[in-house]
Design an enzyme around this catalytic site. Sequence first.
Site, PDB file in Angstrom:
ATOM      1  CE  LYS B 110       4.869  14.044  43.133  1.00  0.00           C
ATOM      2  NZ  LYS B 110       5.405  13.597  44.412  1.00  0.00           N
ATOM      3  CG  ASN B 111       1.121  22.914  37.927  1.00  0.00           C
ATOM      4  OD1 ASN B 111      -0.064  22.922  37.592  1.00  0.00           O
ATOM      5  ND2 ASN B 111       1.837  24.008  37.989  1.00  0.00           N
TER       6      ASN B 111
END
Lengths: 306, 331
Positions: B110-111
């Site tokens: 989720k970066n």
Amino acid sequence: MVLYLSYSFSHLALLGYKTRVIGKMMELVSEKHVKYILSVEKYFCLRRRIVFESLVMEHLRMNGAYWGLTTLDLLGKLQVVNQDEVISWIMECQHESGGFGGNVGHDPHVLYTLSAVQVLALFDKLDLLDIDKNEDGSFSGDIWGEVDTRFSCIAICCLSLLRRLDKIDVENAVNYIVSCKNLDGGFGCTPGGESHAGQIFCCVGALAIMGSLHHVDKDLLGWWLCERQVKSGGLNGRPEKLPDVRYLSATHGLSLLQYPGVKAIDPAHALPVDVVNRILIGLYQKGISPRYRPTCEADLSFPNLR
Amino acid sequence: MDSNEEEQKIPVSQRPEWADVKPVPQDDGPRPVVPIAYTEEFRETMDYFRAVYVSDERSPRSLQLTSEAIHLNPGNYTVWHFRRAVLEALNADLHEELDFVENVAKENSKNYQIWHHRRWLAEKLGTGAIVKELEFTKNILSLDAKNYHAWSHRQWVLKALGGWEDELEYCHQLLTDDVFNNSAWNQRYFVVTGSPLLGGLDAMRDSEVDYTIEAIIAHPENESPWRYLRGLYKQDMKTWANDPRISSLCLKVLSTKTRCIFALSTLLDLICSGFQPGPEFKAAVDDLQASDTGPSDSGLGETICSVLERIDPLRVNYWTWRKSHLPSVTV
């Protein structure tokens, strides 16, 4: 849950819906919240421990400053921080381009530029900025081009606080956001992207600032947002997802609910109403542009049912 | 990666190949505000990174250093940006870079920076990247079928590069795994409306209505297909309200007397959009009234709202508001 609580109440406030939390209202222990916020910052240097979170978050220190300081202001406690130190650090994060990085030594990015502008607005120090510097008005996150409706909202909010919305093609900006509207009335991060409470917050806020809320299908979106509350009382960000807890955003949500002891908040600019009015209301009164109308009238912080 | 992991254990300052570089310490200003307690490894790696960044050294050792910096903090967008500059300068093999990103993404799916980097790579590789990108996002989605970043990237790949052939089938697979997956329903809509291979929404509407109705009957409490069904009619609410399949579906669900909330609210919306319900609808709704409720002269819309106020108490205020905003003529 708390982050989405804040988002959902903000949206509903912008759309003119009354909100009510089902369940017993607990007394807000403000002093403990203030102590917590200040202790989080002190913890890392006093303990000198290896704290993974501090390493992976050092590039978004500017966002952390915004969340913490706005919360303190909503609780009427902004004076507990050393204003000069904070402002001096913020100005260290500014680059030649005028943009701000997330921390000293980090490249400028629109996310952190907004946080920096918001914090300077809290302290009534926008005059420290050379506002007429280059503002290319693009809605990428930075000069290398990541595109997302979050950046539309951020840029528009920033320009509004700096009273420079006339620098951009507002109609174009509105059209892009509207292209991100989905079948359920919500908004995603790009055209076709799934509706998400966070993105909705950004898009509806941006449309509100640009005087374009008529593009929102209020009934459809209003219902979608109402469906975000789950049995536990919490709110999720998308259907069939779990509710999510983010401590500091509780204060934003409580502000919209007119919780005693918490200042009113402007949901579009995500700043206290008195701060936004100080910046914008003068322009509205001078009849400069209806677009500069504050999104919160003095008594609008708790909107009524239509 | 093994030899690199070995290298990581030796501090940069002790590696002979870095002896010529003077590290640049972080400058937090004269009176730092809450300085971070960095580890020695982090501080040193970043000091050397700053050195090559400032001198703009776009070399293989810089590339290796950015790998280490990224592993220490994958969120540092400055490091990612510099890495891209180095990759370009070295004319590096971007397929290898895809593998690097995949490795980092395993722990950081989720970066934002990873996904942006991946997009940059795919843009550079063009249509040659389609298969790998669809495979990559599929892998991420197999771990988290609702990962917003993965879906955004996948949508971008389809729109910018192509690869639509199996997408509808992929949506069907995901919905078979979890019919409550709102992201999969969203993707289905994206494919049905956007795929150049399917003919557009008008051509697909009938088969999609049938597909959705089947999903609703299996799980009438599922929010997503109800919204999807409405979305198939886009803004043409009149056609939606008068399609007998929609009202029949509501009646069917109401007759089961369970999990009726969406059926009731959809019927309410149909009525508000001009649908004229027959007596069987009133009978079905009356059956859902509380046992102590006497007969009433209320219109069907009002009755529906009353039932919803009782069976969906979380949204009682909303249903009360709906009751006060019914069209003036309801059955």
